[in-house]
Structures are given as structure tokens and as C-alpha cells.
Motif scaffolding. Sequence first.
Motif, PDB file in Angstrom:
ATOM      1  N   PRO A 212       0.804  -1.224   0.000  1.00 51.40           N
ATOM      2  CA  PRO A 212       0.000   0.000   0.000  1.00 51.40           C
ATOM      3  C   PRO A 212       0.839   1.278   0.000  1.00 51.40           C
ATOM      4  O   PRO A 212       0.369   2.332  -0.429  1.00 51.40           O
ATOM      5  CB  PRO A 212      -0.824  -0.119   1.284  1.00 51.40           C
ATOM      6  CG  PRO A 212      -0.036  -1.044   2.159  1.00 51.40           C
ATOM      7  CD  PRO A 212       0.651  -1.996   1.251  1.00 51.40           C
ATOM      8  N   ASP A 213       2.075   1.193   0.504  1.00 46.85           N
ATOM      9  CA  ASP A 213       2.939   2.377   0.579  1.00 46.85           C
ATOM     10  C   ASP A 213       3.585   2.606  -0.787  1.00 46.85           C
ATOM     11  O   ASP A 213       4.478   1.854  -1.197  1.00 46.85           O
ATOM     12  CB  ASP A 213       4.006   2.195   1.656  1.00 46.85           C
ATOM     13  CG  ASP A 213       4.759   3.501   1.941  1.00 46.85           C
ATOM     14  OD1 ASP A 213       4.720   4.408   1.084  1.00 46.85           O
ATOM     15  OD2 ASP A 213       5.385   3.594   3.011  1.00 46.85           O
ATOM     16  N   THR A 214       3.151   3.632  -1.454  1.00 43.83           N
ATOM     17  CA  THR A 214       3.651   3.913  -2.802  1.00 43.83           C
ATOM     18  C   THR A 214       5.151   4.162  -2.819  1.00 43.83           C
ATOM     19  O   THR A 214       5.856   3.784  -3.758  1.00 43.83           O
ATOM     20  CB  THR A 214       2.927   5.140  -3.387  1.00 43.83           C
ATOM     21  OG1 THR A 214       1.523   4.940  -3.302  1.00 43.83           O
ATOM     22  CG2 THR A 214       3.329   5.372  -4.826  1.00 43.83           C
ATOM     23  N   ARG A 215       5.659   4.771  -1.779  1.00 44.63           N
ATOM     24  CA  ARG A 215       7.087   5.103  -1.750  1.00 44.63           C
ATOM     25  C   ARG A 215       7.966   3.859  -1.688  1.00 44.63           C
ATOM     26  O   ARG A 215       9.143   3.917  -2.071  1.00 44.63           O
ATOM     27  CB  ARG A 215       7.380   5.995  -0.543  1.00 44.63           C
ATOM     28  CG  ARG A 215       6.736   7.384  -0.633  1.00 44.63           C
ATOM     29  CD  ARG A 215       6.840   8.121   0.674  1.00 44.63           C
ATOM     30  NE  ARG A 215       6.139   7.400   1.756  1.00 44.63           N
ATOM     31  CZ  ARG A 215       6.080   7.834   3.006  1.00 44.63           C
ATOM     32  NH1 ARG A 215       6.679   8.968   3.345  1.00 44.63           N
ATOM     33  NH2 ARG A 215       5.425   7.142   3.917  1.00 44.63           N
ATOM     34  N   GLN A 216       7.458   2.746  -1.208  1.00 40.57           N
ATOM     35  CA  GLN A 216       8.233   1.522  -1.107  1.00 40.57           C
ATOM     36  C   GLN A 216       7.895   0.527  -2.212  1.00 40.57           C
ATOM     37  O   GLN A 216       8.358  -0.602  -2.194  1.00 40.57           O
ATOM     38  CB  GLN A 216       7.989   0.863   0.258  1.00 40.57           C
ATOM     39  CG  GLN A 216       8.416   1.731   1.434  1.00 40.57           C
ATOM     40  CD  GLN A 216       8.124   1.060   2.760  1.00 40.57           C
ATOM     41  OE1 GLN A 216       7.679  -0.080   2.818  1.00 40.57           O
ATOM     42  NE2 GLN A 216       8.394   1.773   3.845  1.00 40.57           N
TER      43      GLN A 216
END
Length: 718
Positions: A212-216
Motif C-alpha cells: 500500500p505504501d507507494t514510496r516503497q
Amino acid sequence: MRFINHFSSGFTIALLLVAVTIHAVLAQQPSAQDPTDDVVRINAELVQTAITVVDKNGKFVEGLNRGDFELTIDGKPRPINFLERVTAASEKELQLAQRKQSYASVPSPATTNVRGRTIIFYIDDLHLSFSSLHRTRQMIGNFLDNAIGRKDSVAIASPTGQIGFLQQFTSNKEVLRAALARLNIQPAEERTLGMGSTPMSEFTAMMIESKPDTRQNNVMAVYIEECLKQSGPSMGDRRTAMAVRLNCERQVRSNARNVLTQRGFATERMYDSLESLMRSSARLPGRKIVFFVSDGFLSQGGPLGDNLSNKLRQITDAAQRANIVVYSIDARGLISGTLDATNNVLPDTNGRMAAIDSTEILATQDSLNALAVDTGGRALRNQNYFDRWVDKVLDETSNYYLLAWRPSTEEERGTKFRNVKISVVGRPELTVRAPRGYVDASQPSELVRASASEKRQGPELQDALADSYPNNSLPTLLSLTQLNSPANGPLLTSSFQIDSGSLDYGNDGTQPAIVKLAGVILNDKGKVAATFKTQLNVKPVSTTDPEGIIYNHRAPLAPGIYQVRAAARDERSGRVGSAMQWIVIPDLSTGQLTLSSLMIGGQVLDDAKNKDAQVQLSVDHQFLRSDHLDYWIFTYNAKRDAKGATNLVAETQVLRDGKVVLDNVQKLSNDSPDRDRIPHGAALSLNSLLPGGYELRVKIVDAVAGTIATQSTDFFVQ
């Protein structure tokens, strides 16, 4: 023996047409339990499972007994009540297959006098590329050319149903080749919406969904950047740019969810089809081998992940019930380890997508491995030797052990999936291949069909004709003969033999038996080409007429592939017998060397009504050692030399278990009155043959054209 001849009939069975259309295609939809069937309640019937034990060289391990094995159910030891070493397609296997099984409720196995291997090529055309389909066709074609036996029952099946009516068991090579030719790829490439149809594979969608974390999430970042590129340069302020980016993020996630849902539904459809095929095949006796051919797919995660996992357990259970083992084949063959544009990979100059290449390959192969291992088979991955693999598997599965135990508690006979583990005590170097579990959620485990004496009278003729498996309650046989006559062209004779000794002649045994008989001839699309129906009044059998009665139906047919189905019902006892057989009517307009059917055991009969002699061919192909086996065959399209003469040689062989035991070479006469139909016949003495089954093979060699045509048939010596 009594004979009844019939040429044609205008009879139409309305209900039959609907029933055949629905039921003739093998296992496309699961069949519901018939609520009218009688059932009996059991307490502790044996649960059986077939296992293969091999050494480190892959050789079957002989000589094991019950005490050599350890069985655990859900990790708890369980006593083994029964162990038998079995050879595939043997009489012992047939006898064991007829035992009741506590975890399944299936009809009695369909039986035949001559049995071979039961093999299914299940082609997952919902997950198959064009190049993989080409390799698959080559593999099955090689099997048909070199490995199929005359006694084998083989089916080619797929989840899309594009094979249609030809998706049935047969040993007829031409029928199987026609079924194989119908296979085609089903384009399933998923494209994103609102992103210029940017490709997104199922695995890529899973990677986007999983973090869910776009940055990862590097994969997510690549697709967001692609979306931004297609959105055009942002001419507004920073807030507008952020809004555009958030919209792209939502769009990418929405596309990923859509891809996972669509591919999940495709996998679910495939699983349903495979399970249905397995449960339908339970009616066939003995062990069945399924070659599952696919490019792989995901069976975990996504919106349908839990449902797909449950369906895989149901398939494992269905394989256990039907004595099926699955050997999966990754049709992509040897994979380099990197994916290309054909695999729905989005180009990424920064190399962030390259990291998922090998992971995607392994993930899509995991499902193939699980499907095979959970049913007691193996998976072929990253290899191109498909033909050798098929041969090795068929050899590996020719012997196995049948192991059985009793469920010890009511809980164990419930609906929970039970994990089964079997090993050889003190022999860690040996490998045991067995189904990993079973579940009774789909059918009550305490219900099995009653014995034959407790069943209701039996299905009507329409039900028997629509069934894809023969009914043996009333012993029946079917024999087909195709000829090309000057007056009628292609002519098919269907000879249906009924065991008159099995008919009911009333309480005192002196009343005529009433037998209703019906048949249907279907083309390769399942459409009706001809039908017949009659009622026979059969006088009580006597010692001078012990064999039975024969009904002949003759129908002119156009060239093509046909299946004949015939069924008979004894009206007094309600017993039903049915039989079915495929035949190919050749097209003589091609000009190729062609043969009629190989006709054996003819008897000349006098027709008192028409003062005309007729020849009745043998239907059961049973002969005494003191007999002579008479045979006839016609050759069509023989080439002639400059003088108008033919040069044909007949090579006749009698084979047993593939080995020639009798042979003869004879030059055909050149003085046939019919230039287009050249007959050949001979009588073979059988006194040198031991009792058992044989193959009669006649090869016609046309020396003028340099071509060869062959026909074969089976016969039995008593």
C-alpha cells in the motif's frame, strides 16, 4: 444367434437431442447428485488412496507391505487396514475400483472387456500463448503417432470448451487429432484503462496490490510515472500536480485490482472445469493420468485468492476420489529467466521492472507444482523434453500401491480438509507420491450408491444414450463397419448385440422378453446424422442359441467423423445396456489409398422372406481355437500402371501384446469386376494361438503409387 436387420428410420427422439447436446461434452459442468437415487448409510468404510514409491533413480520399488508404511491424518498416526500392489489396466485394478469408497458417492465404474490406460491431456487454454500451444500440439501429436495403445482411453480437454463434442474418451487417433486441431489460444492480455492500454500482467498487478505504501513500491512507481507521461505536462501549480499524481495512483491501483479480478475469474473457471472433469472421470475404473499443460498462473492473493485456494483443495479431493494423479507441464519450456514484451512487461529504463522477472516466473510455476504434488504427481518446469516426459510418466505410473484406512472419528468424516502424509518407515531415500489430502464438503461422506440389487430399475433409453459412459446393467456390444457401395456410396452398418441370456423371460422362464432399442449417430459437432428405434420380442434362450441377438442398422453417411450410441432396455427387469463407438467415414474424392473396415467372422444367413442371402459379421469377435477366422477388406483408389493394372500386396499380421505371432503376405488379384473397389479376403487358422486377446492388422501396399494403408481390429480366442 438371432439377427434383425434394419436399413433406416425417420424416428426422432426430441428429448434425446437436448440431452446429448448437454451431456456429451466431457465434464464441462459439475453434475448434481440425483436425489432419486437410492443410498445406504455406512459407518466406517475404507478410504483408499493410490501411491507411487520410487527410489533415487525414479524406479518403482517392489515388495513393500503394510508394515513398511506410516500414515498420518492431520499429523496423527492412523493404522493402515489394507495395502495392495496394483498394475495399471489389470483385472485386479478393475476389481479394486469397484469397491465402495467412504469419501465419495459416484456411480459404479464403467467397465469394458478390454482395458488400457486412461489418459487425459488437459490443455489450459485460458493461460497459454501461441508458441506454447504449438509445442503442446507437437507433444500430443507425437504421443498419438508413437505411444497410444489400441486399448487406451484418451481425452483432450480444455476449460473453454472449444473442443466441443470431441472432448470425450477414445483410442481413435483420427478423432483425437481432430480434437487437437480445434485448440486455439484465447487472448487474455489485460490492458489498463485510462492509461493508453499500458500492459499489466497478473503478477505485476499483484505486486502493486501487495504494497500500500507507494514510496516503497517500485513497480507502483513505474506505472504512476507512465500514467503521468500520458497525462501530459502539468501546466498548473504544485497543488494541481499533486492532484494529477493522486489520480494516477488511484487509477493504477484500480487497474491492478481489475486485472487481478479478471484473471482470477479465468483461473476459477479453469479450476471448476478441471474439478468437474475429475469427478466425472471417477466412473472410469482404475488409475487415471492427467497431463495438465499451461503457461502458469497465480493461485494465491488478490480478490479471489481465498476462493482459489479452496478450489485447489477441492481439486485435490476430486483427484483422490477418482484415483487421478496430475503431472503438470509448463508449456513455455526452457525459460531464460527474463521476460520480454510478449509477457506484458512495461519498459523501464531504470531497471526497476527487471527485478520481478525471475520472481514472476517462479510465482506462475508454483501453482503448476502445487497442482501436481498435491495429487501425487510431479511438475515439469524449465525443460523442453515434453515427449520424453510423457513417456517417462506413463512408465512411472504403470505400477502403484493401493492403500486404505478407516476414519476413526465422526470429526474425521466431516467437511474439513484432511492433510494426509504417507512415508516408508526407515527408508528416507525413497519418495512416496500420494495425494496430500481430501475433503467431504461437496458430497456427504456417509452416502454411497446402493448395490445393483437395491437400485431403481434403471434409466430410460434417452438417459443411457445421452450418458458419456456405457451402461453395463444389460450386457451389450457394438460393432461398426464402413463400406463404400456402388449404389449408396459411404454406408455405415451399426451392429448391436444383446446378451439374450441376461433377459427376463418371466417367472416361469417361458415368456418372450420385450426389449426396446434405440440408437443415434452423431457427427463431430454433436449433431444428429441418423437415428433408429425398434422393439424386439425375444423368445426364451435355449441351449442351441446361447449367444444373443444382433440388431443391424445401415445408414448412408457423408464422409466425416461420427459417434454411434446405442442402448437397449429389458422392459420386464428394467435393466439397461448401452455402448458407443467412434468411426471415420473416409472421403474417397481425395484420391488417396483408402480401406474399408476390416470385417471378420462372417456367417451367411438365408432370408426366407426375400429369398436372398446375407452375411452377418461377428460383433463380439470371439472365436474358438478350432475355428478359422475369416476376414474381408476393400481397397479404394488403387493406382493403375500404364496397362491399367494394379499392383497391390496384402500383408496380414496377428499380434499379441504388440508382438507378431502370425504373418502372411499375399498379392491381390488384378481381375476385380469393380475397378474402384478391390476386395481381399482370407481365412486364418487359430489352432496355434493361446486363449486371449489379439490384434488383426492388414496392411495394403500399393506398389504403383508407393503408398500404404492399414486397418486393424481386435479379436479374442477362447
